[in-house]
Design an enzyme around this catalytic site. Structure first.
Site, PDB file in Angstrom:
ATOM      1  N   TYR A  44      -0.665  19.613  21.192  1.00  0.00           N
ATOM      2  CA  TYR A  44       0.581  19.127  21.804  1.00  0.00           C
ATOM      3  C   TYR A  44       0.953  17.709  21.387  1.00  0.00           C
ATOM      4  O   TYR A  44       2.140  17.351  21.369  1.00  0.00           O
ATOM      5  CB  TYR A  44       0.452  19.155  23.334  1.00  0.00           C
ATOM      6  N   ASP A  58       7.907  24.888  14.086  1.00  0.00           N
ATOM      7  CA  ASP A  58       7.306  25.747  13.056  1.00  0.00           C
ATOM      8  C   ASP A  58       8.125  25.815  11.781  1.00  0.00           C
ATOM      9  O   ASP A  58       7.633  26.257  10.747  1.00  0.00           O
ATOM     10  CB  ASP A  58       7.110  27.160  13.620  1.00  0.00           C
TER      11      ASP A  58
END
Lengths: 439, 439
Positions: free
Chosen positions: B304, B151
């Site tokens: 993912y 992130d």
């Protein structure tokens, strides 16, 4: 000895959904067409139509012979269709009279003696139409189809150029995502659903069975459109894998169908939801699992990313893509039109293959489904035969140059050929652009 | 000279969503911990907890020192969390009394003098809790957080290990898919929407702005959660790009929000649909475009696949991931607990960075939003400052070994440490497993 007079010109065009290696076919074909030949026929200049057969109709042609050799060679590591592709079917006669007359006119204006249409099952029909119909319009042409499709559904070819690379990327992605999932499963996500392309056939989904070695593929589950989707059996299979391994990784083809033939996405998830879906079989399956099994689920839809992933292309696929382009030119110069170079497998281990010419009549507009024997008895994994089939196709990592951390792609000039026809092309009526496949 | 007495043991654990390079941190840390030292403190054995802090509570530990050097070195090219991760927050005192007592007991039983928690902002709090609370339970420990998160939202670090690789994969995928889209746009798909991770911050979506060179990024559109999503402005931006370039490629963060703060996915696409969404901002945006602009749209959700894509890791990211692991050991042996090694940028071109120790109190449980100045004035593209920030982070292709056409990953033995405590861990009450982020 006087210089051999130049041969007639050739025209190359790309059609249908593109692949990570279709431009390698373009390179092979253009390079082969430009090779000096000591005897027999030769090709004059090699042109390319922009956006497939539409570029022919529009007289929108570029001179591939004018590109630098370096730019053309870079096509080997450039995804997408460098000359533009299209979804467009020529109408059959008699409705297609205007189309064929126009094509003959464009071919005559640029002295096109050879036409190469690089596409799938649908494009093969266009190549066949030109081979068989244009003589009646006064311009016979040696017309060939050159195979390309990630769907691997071309009848008569052991594998379709483009498929090996998408299979390699999808299986790699599922292997990598499985490593991620395995580390999260104890306290978080337990199921990962990866949607791959395959509206009617499960070739890509099945290739994902390579993601784990045969002795470790317990947590994998493959879902293909050839086997009717059964909600209860699906949930039981996922549940059993989670219970036994702690997690389950699902590879699902986008075109999964219910027993009655309806697409899962159209049916709204087996009647779970009554509204139109926003698309994607993966979110549907994920919602089913979440609701019924009460576990955390992640899902992915690869879409274009899978078929454009040239950075991870299969070396075998790249070699085959280039080889069919070269073979097409050799067939054409030997006078063999109305065929497609296809790949014949000679042996699995070590993998050996050769190229053969297949008549277009036998393969156009047909689809090759995934043979049942490539899957395990319960249909959820690869069989030994399946591994033997898929494994050679993803072998080897094709080189990809990078600059500034990103892949470098070919930059063609796409120099337009001077238009020779006075009238622009006008589509008769308002015929909608259907395309064989809606993808 | 007598052999130096062995030091106290160290414990390493992984936490939160994993990355393509978290295991490179594990390698760096374990290797550094095992290095013979001529003077000063040393580490005895290096253990790892399975599934993060849960493995500590459960006394589920493995002996990393017992792994072969080759297996440990292979962690550099293995995605996921090799020791297992978790989503689990320790309850603060007084509620967490049982937890901290248990952790002290486990640490004492295995003579753990150093604890390294490899995670994001949330995990930093756990490391801080152990540093500050365990002394009251009679077992002081040098506890550090080691950064990792795709992130890129760790406060005080120029970049978070894991981010450079996901940025490289996402930007590459968008570049490749754009090549595909450009070839289809004449007669088929004109818009491609790629959804990337980023619930609260737009770092990954913004990095996708690198997909095209600055002088060619006209068809790109970036959507980040920091800028409120406006349906009309969005549609106008897509429409303008399609009109001008023939196509538009959108990179959208999963966490896009409306002006009132609601997530787009929760709000059902700005009121378009009234029902619960099956997830995914990309299908929502695609449906909006299809309905309002009447063009064909493709969409992808990377999920993912993006954060596990070790096969395309950034060499800079890999080096930083290993470096923070090594730095953590050096800080610990110098007695500096309650800190996190963070990355400080010294220069953009050429990119230079160093590692510094940041106190955990200043960064835990905070999030670093994407600075507005990294985006263009209209917010839809990268600014010059944005390119300067992101470009160095994706540079270089980290080596990835392959076998049989697929990436080779580390195979650890994960030899369990003999349990020394009589009682198994029992979670007090039925506290739900929240996790800082729901991903």
């Amino acid at each position: 000895m006087p210089a051999k007079p130049p041969g007639r010109n050739a025209l190359y065009a790309q059609s249908g959904g593109v692949t990570a290696t279709i431009n390698a076919t373009a390179w092979g074909l253009i390079d082969e067409a430009q090779r000096p030949r000591r005897s027999g026929l030769a090709i004059g200049r090699i042109y390319a139509a922009r956006n497939g057969i539409l570029g022919v109709l529009r007289e929108d042609l570029v001179d591939a012979s004018a590109e630098s050799r370096a730019a053309l060679a870079a096509l080997r590591h450039t995804p997408g269709g460098a000359f533009g592709s299209c979804r467009y079917d020529l109408p059959p006669l008699p409705g297609g009279h205007t189309h064929f007359a126009r094509i003959a006119e464009v071919f005559r204006a640029h002295d096109i003696g050879y036409f190469f249409y690089n596409g799938g099952n649908g494009s093969a029909e266009t190549a066949q139409q030109l081979a068989t119909i244009l003589p009646d319009f006064g311009w016979p042409v040696i017309s060939l189809a050159v195979p390309k499709t990630i769907d691997n559904d071309i009848v008569g070819s052991d594998v379709s150029p483009g498929f090996g690379s998408v299979a390699k990327f999808a299986a790699t992605s599922l292997r990598e995502a499985s490593a991620d999932l395995a580390s999260m499963a104890d306290s978080s996500t337990r199921v990962f659903v990866m949607e791959v392309m395959g509206r009617n056939t499960g070739w890509i989904a099945a290739a994902c069975g390579l993601a784990l070695p045969a002795d470790e593929d317990g947590p994998l589950l493959l879902l293909v459109p050839e086997l009717a989707f059964d909600r209860a059996r699906f949930l039981a299979a996922v549940s059993a894998r989670v219970a036994r391994h702690g997690w389950c990784a699902v590879a699902a083809a986008e075109g999964l169908r219910l027993g009655d033939g309806r697409r899962l996405t159209m049916a709204g998830g087996d009647g779970i939801t009554g509204h139109e879906q926003l698309g994607g079989v993966a979110p549907l399956l994920a919602a089913m699992i979440r609701r019924e099994l009460r576990v955390k689920v992640h899902w992915s839809v690869l879409d274009y990313v899978q078929r454009a992933a040239r950075h991870l292309a299969s070396a075998v696929d790249l070699a085959q893509a280039e080889a069919v382009g070269r073979a097409a030119v050799r067939y054409a110069l030997a006078g063999r039109g109305n065929v497609m170079p296809v790949i014949r497998r000679i042996a699995d281990r070590p993998y050996r293959w050769r190229i053969e010419a297949a008549p277009l009549e036998g393969l156009m507009n047909r689809e090759r489904p995934l043979p049942r024997r490539l899957l395990s008895r319960d249909g959820g994994r690869l069989s030994t035969a399946g591994r033997a089939y898929f494994l050679p196709l993803i072998r080897g990592e094709a080189a990809q140059p990078f600059a500034d951390g990103l892949p470098v792609h070919a930059r063609l000039h796409l120099r337009p050929l001077r238009r020779r026809l006075a009238a622009p092309w006008r589509e008769p009526g308002s015929r909608p652009n259907t395309g064989k496949k809606a993808r």
